[in-house]
Design a protein around this motif. Structure first.
Motif, PDB file in Angstrom:
ATOM      1  N   ASP A   1       0.822  -1.202   0.000  1.00 33.75           N
ATOM      2  CA  ASP A   1       0.000   0.000   0.000  1.00 33.75           C
ATOM      3  C   ASP A   1       0.861   1.259   0.000  1.00 33.75           C
ATOM      4  O   ASP A   1       1.935   1.291   0.597  1.00 33.75           O
ATOM      5  CB  ASP A   1      -0.911  -0.001   1.242  1.00 33.75           C
ATOM      6  N   SER A   2       0.388   2.301  -0.680  1.00 36.36           N
ATOM      7  CA  SER A   2       1.142   3.550  -0.807  1.00 36.36           C
ATOM      8  C   SER A   2       1.412   4.206   0.552  1.00 36.36           C
ATOM      9  O   SER A   2       2.302   5.055   0.673  1.00 36.36           O
ATOM     10  CB  SER A   2       0.394   4.536  -1.710  1.00 36.36           C
ATOM     11  N   THR A   3       0.664   3.813   1.580  1.00 38.69           N
ATOM     12  CA  THR A   3       0.859   4.355   2.922  1.00 38.69           C
ATOM     13  C   THR A   3       2.280   4.113   3.421  1.00 38.69           C
ATOM     14  O   THR A   3       2.820   4.899   4.201  1.00 38.69           O
ATOM     15  CB  THR A   3      -0.132   3.700   3.907  1.00 38.69           C
ATOM     16  N   TYR A   4       2.893   3.049   2.961  1.00 36.71           N
ATOM     17  CA  TYR A   4       4.199   2.648   3.469  1.00 36.71           C
ATOM     18  C   TYR A   4       5.373   3.275   2.707  1.00 36.71           C
ATOM     19  O   TYR A   4       6.524   3.072   3.061  1.00 36.71           O
ATOM     20  CB  TYR A   4       4.332   1.120   3.430  1.00 36.71           C
TER      21      TYR A   4
END
Length: 248
Positions: A68-71
């Motif tokens: 996920d782009s969150t990481y």
């Protein structure tokens, strides 16, 4: 040139052993083979698919795609890793276009264009800014940056030449086009001569010349990808790509 480009390769085949002894090819084919050395691992995985890869390196790409782009510190970091771009000087136009557009674009990275605004650089801070996006706004004067700059790179002698504009005495590419090249089944490449051909026949332990057959094959995008895949695995690349395909 388009992605339907086909290059011609002449094979010398041992029909008894069903094996390619060596191939005779010109500059464009050799340029293409050498251009494979410049492909990033990520691009190779993308081109020949995860299922066809040997080992676990393809799992790294799969993990990157799934994360996920969150990481990520930035979305661009993920994009850049999934679509790696490199700079390679003067690769063959024909050879590069044997690969899909995304790979060709990466290989021709040194042909990226740069722009500045048209303001007088002698009297402004505009000279501090360039862009590869034509029409971007100059941070100094707010004009559109549409004046193309010419990128130069040093050659082997230390002199500079314009990238993408000078073809030189032998044209674009990696090798000179004044000779024919021998490509062995394991993709070893050498300049060809009559004496070297005779020596190769002896090296290949050919006793009966009647079993030898000359075969001309086409090398296009499909075959280019097959060569890329086969080059990472066995030592009988030309045989596996061209003779196995014919038998099927």
């Amino acid at each position: 040139m388009t992605s339907t480009t086909k290059l011609s390769v002449k094979l010398l085949v041992d029909t008894k052993a069903n094996k390619v002894l060596f191939a005779e090819a010109g500059k464009d084919v050799v340029d293409f083979l050498f251009s494979l050395l410049a492909l990033p691992v990520g691009t190779i995985i993308k081109l020949i698919t995860k299922e066809s890869m040997v080992g676990s390196v393809a799992n790294i790409r799969q993990s990157l795609e799934s994360l996920d782009s969150t990481y990520f510190l930035s979305d661009q970091a993920k994009v850049d890793l999934l679509n790696p771009k490199i700079s390679v000087p003067s690769l063959s136009e024909n050879g590069v276009l044997l690969l899909p557009t995304s790979a060709s674009s990466s290989l021709m990275g040194m042909n990226k264009r740069y722009y500045r605004c048209s303001y007088n650089y002698n009297s402004s801070s505009c000279s501090n800014y360039v862009t590869h996006v034509r029409g971007a706004q100059c941070p100094s004067c707010a004009q559109r940056m549409t004046t193309e700059l010419q990128c130069v790179e040093p050659n082997s002698s230390g002199a500079v030449q314009a990238v993408g504009t000078s073809k030189g005495e032998n044209g674009l590419g990696v090798v000179k086009g004044v000779v024919t090249y021998t490509i062995m089944d394991d993709l070893t490449i050498r300049p060809m001569s009559t004496i070297s051909s005779i020596t190769l026949l002896n090296t290949c332990n050919v006793k009966d010349l009647s079993v030898l057959q000359e075969m001309t094959v086409n090398l296009g995008m499909e075959e280019g990808l097959q060569l890329l895949k086969a080059s990472l695995q066995p030592k009988t690349v030309l045989t596996d790509v061209f003779l196995a395909k014919k038998a099927a």
